[in-house]
Motif scaffolding. Structure first.
Motif, PDB file in Angstrom:
ATOM      1  N   UNK A 111       0.849  -1.188   0.000  1.00 25.02           N
ATOM      2  CA  UNK A 111       0.000   0.000   0.000  1.00 25.02           C
ATOM      3  C   UNK A 111       0.887   1.241   0.000  1.00 25.02           C
ATOM      4  N   UNK A 112       0.604   2.177  -0.910  1.00 30.49           N
ATOM      5  CA  UNK A 112       1.292   3.466  -0.937  1.00 30.49           C
ATOM      6  C   UNK A 112       0.305   4.535  -1.376  1.00 30.49           C
ATOM      7  N   UNK A 113       0.824   5.706  -1.771  1.00 28.97           N
ATOM      8  CA  UNK A 113      -0.081   6.807  -2.137  1.00 28.97           C
ATOM      9  C   UNK A 113      -0.895   6.499  -3.394  1.00 28.97           C
ATOM     10  N   UNK A 114      -0.447   5.520  -4.189  1.00 33.18           N
ATOM     11  CA  UNK A 114      -1.182   5.148  -5.402  1.00 33.18           C
ATOM     12  C   UNK A 114      -2.283   4.130  -5.128  1.00 33.18           C
ATOM     13  N   UNK A 115      -2.294   3.544  -3.943  1.00 33.76           N
ATOM     14  CA  UNK A 115      -3.304   2.537  -3.610  1.00 33.76           C
ATOM     15  C   UNK A 115      -2.668   1.211  -3.249  1.00 33.76           C
ATOM     16  N   UNK A 116      -3.390   0.130  -3.517  1.00 31.40           N
ATOM     17  CA  UNK A 116      -2.922  -1.213  -3.169  1.00 31.40           C
ATOM     18  C   UNK A 116      -2.480  -1.961  -4.417  1.00 31.40           C
ATOM     19  N   UNK A 117      -1.346  -2.661  -4.290  1.00 33.65           N
ATOM     20  CA  UNK A 117      -0.824  -3.447  -5.407  1.00 33.65           C
ATOM     21  C   UNK A 117      -0.462  -4.847  -4.921  1.00 33.65           C
ATOM     22  N   UNK A 118      -1.003  -5.865  -5.586  1.00 35.52           N
ATOM     23  CA  UNK A 118      -0.668  -7.248  -5.240  1.00 35.52           C
ATOM     24  C   UNK A 118       0.705  -7.585  -5.818  1.00 35.52           C
ATOM     25  N   UNK A 119       1.576  -8.127  -4.960  1.00 35.80           N
ATOM     26  CA  UNK A 119       2.938  -8.469  -5.385  1.00 35.80           C
ATOM     27  C   UNK A 119       3.116  -9.973  -5.547  1.00 35.80           C
ATOM     28  N   UNK A 120       2.437 -10.729  -4.691  1.00 37.34           N
ATOM     29  CA  UNK A 120       2.629 -12.176  -4.675  1.00 37.34           C
ATOM     30  C   UNK A 120       1.298 -12.809  -4.291  1.00 37.34           C
ATOM     31  N   UNK A 121       0.828 -13.756  -5.108  1.00 38.88           N
ATOM     32  CA  UNK A 121      -0.445 -14.423  -4.827  1.00 38.88           C
ATOM     33  C   UNK A 121      -0.267 -15.926  -4.968  1.00 38.88           C
ATOM     34  N   UNK A 122      -0.948 -16.665  -4.075  1.00 37.96           N
ATOM     35  CA  UNK A 122      -0.871 -18.128  -4.089  1.00 37.96           C
ATOM     36  C   UNK A 122       0.584 -18.603  -4.125  1.00 37.96           C
ATOM     37  N   UNK A 175      14.327   0.015  -5.573  1.00 39.81           N
ATOM     38  CA  UNK A 175      14.310   1.373  -6.118  1.00 39.81           C
ATOM     39  C   UNK A 175      13.384   2.225  -5.249  1.00 39.81           C
ATOM     40  N   UNK A 176      13.372   3.533  -5.498  1.00 37.48           N
ATOM     41  CA  UNK A 176      12.523   4.418  -4.699  1.00 37.48           C
ATOM     42  C   UNK A 176      11.046   4.091  -4.893  1.00 37.48           C
ATOM     43  N   UNK A 177      10.686   3.465  -6.013  1.00 32.09           N
ATOM     44  CA  UNK A 177       9.277   3.107  -6.246  1.00 32.09           C
ATOM     45  C   UNK A 177       8.821   1.940  -5.365  1.00 32.09           C
ATOM     46  N   UNK A 178       9.770   1.283  -4.680  1.00 27.08           N
ATOM     47  CA  UNK A 178       9.417   0.155  -3.806  1.00 27.08           C
ATOM     48  C   UNK A 178       8.971   0.606  -2.414  1.00 27.08           C
ATOM     49  N   UNK A 179       9.009   1.918  -2.145  1.00 26.17           N
ATOM     50  CA  UNK A 179       8.602   2.365  -0.806  1.00 26.17           C
ATOM     51  C   UNK A 179       7.101   2.129  -0.613  1.00 26.17           C
ATOM     52  N   UNK A 180       6.705   1.898   0.624  1.00 28.51           N
ATOM     53  CA  UNK A 180       5.299   1.646   0.935  1.00 28.51           C
ATOM     54  C   UNK A 180       5.178   0.735   2.147  1.00 28.51           C
ATOM     55  N   UNK A 181       3.950   0.331   2.452  1.00 30.05           N
ATOM     56  CA  UNK A 181       3.698  -0.587   3.568  1.00 30.05           C
ATOM     57  C   UNK A 181       3.344  -1.953   2.984  1.00 30.05           C
ATOM     58  N   UNK A 182       4.098  -2.979   3.375  1.00 26.21           N
ATOM     59  CA  UNK A 182       3.937  -4.334   2.840  1.00 26.21           C
ATOM     60  C   UNK A 182       3.182  -5.199   3.844  1.00 26.21           C
ATOM     61  N   UNK A 183       2.168  -5.898   3.321  1.00 20.35           N
ATOM     62  CA  UNK A 183       1.349  -6.756   4.177  1.00 20.35           C
ATOM     63  C   UNK A 183       1.444  -8.211   3.719  1.00 20.35           C
ATOM     64  N   UNK A 184       1.586  -9.099   4.703  1.00 18.49           N
ATOM     65  CA  UNK A 184       1.614 -10.542   4.477  1.00 18.49           C
ATOM     66  C   UNK A 184       0.235 -11.087   4.851  1.00 18.49           C
ATOM     67  N   UNK A 185      -0.430 -11.726   3.883  1.00 24.23           N
ATOM     68  CA  UNK A 185      -1.799 -12.216   4.100  1.00 24.23           C
ATOM     69  C   UNK A 185      -1.838 -13.722   3.819  1.00 24.23           C
ATOM     70  N   UNK A 186      -2.464 -14.465   4.718  1.00 20.73           N
ATOM     71  CA  UNK A 186      -2.511 -15.922   4.582  1.00 20.73           C
ATOM     72  C   UNK A 186      -3.972 -16.382   4.595  1.00 20.73           C
ATOM     73  N   UNK A 187      -4.324 -17.209   3.610  1.00 21.70           N
ATOM     74  CA  UNK A 187      -5.668 -17.788   3.548  1.00 21.70           C
ATOM     75  C   UNK A 187      -5.595 -19.242   4.000  1.00 21.70           C
TER      76      UNK A 187
END
Length: 203
Positions: free
Chosen positions: A83-94, A124-136
């Protein structure tokens, strides 16, 4: 005189409560807890809460799963998102990278050991943000970690001096330079003053 309400007798009907219905509440018997299946109790821990890195470095964002009732963790579905100022982006799924053509981001841990850490190569500077780990969980329940805030610092200069250090060095150098100039300018005047004082003392 005419009556305002001719031929009407106002009667109040008794609103007696039905005591039989009030008493007819069926008692609820508590189900014994031992007979119900034990729910998943999964703890998702992200450490640290804040992480800093310089551009070009490799960063590992730690995430660990702990499930005392169910030691087998291999059938979990892991998702990482940012999550950053642009919104939420999925990085890794399943358990696999969901970004196309991006081999910089992957899961670095061993799922069977409860380690689902995320590794980011060459940040890179574009990697800044808050990273969340989610488990189903297999039963559909979703558990999310508290998040890790990643800050990227941009190195400057030949030796990767950071902006803050570079600014401090510049200020100190300017200060030293100013003192040197003052000494050079004031030294002859100080000598004259000392000579004047000596002559006056002789007189």
């Amino acid at each position: 005189l005419l009556s305002l309400f001719p031929g009407t007798d106002v009667g109040v009907t008794g609103g007696g409560t039905n005591k039989e219905n009030a008493a007819a509440v069926t008692p609820v018997t508590a189900q014994p807890l031992l007979l119900t299946p034990e729910p998943w109790n999964l703890l998702v821990t992200q450490t640290p809460a804040k992480e800093k890195a310089k551009e070009g470095e490799t960063v590992v964002l730690n995430c660990h799963l702990n499930s005392p009732q169910h030691p087998s963790l291999t059938n979990m579905m892991v998702k990482w998102y940012k999550e950053d100022e642009k919104g939420q982006m999925d990085l890794l799924e399943k358990n696999v990278t969901s970004l196309p053509n991006n081999s910089r981001i992957s899961m670095s841990g061993d799922l069977s050991q409860g380690d689902v850490s995320l590794i980011i190569l060459n940040v890179t500077t574009s990697d800044h943000g808050i990273y969340f780990c989610e488990v189903t969980l297999p039963d559909g329940k979703v558990v999310t970690g508290d998040g890790t805030k990643l800050r990227i610092r941009r190195p400057l200069g030949l030796f990767g001096i950071e902006e803050s250090i570079g600014t401090i060095i510049g200020v100190v150098a300017a200060g030293i330079g100013g003192i040197v100039v003052l000494i050079v300018v004031l030294t002859p005047q100080l000598r004259r003053c000392i000579l004047c004082m000596r002559q006056e003392s002789r007189q």
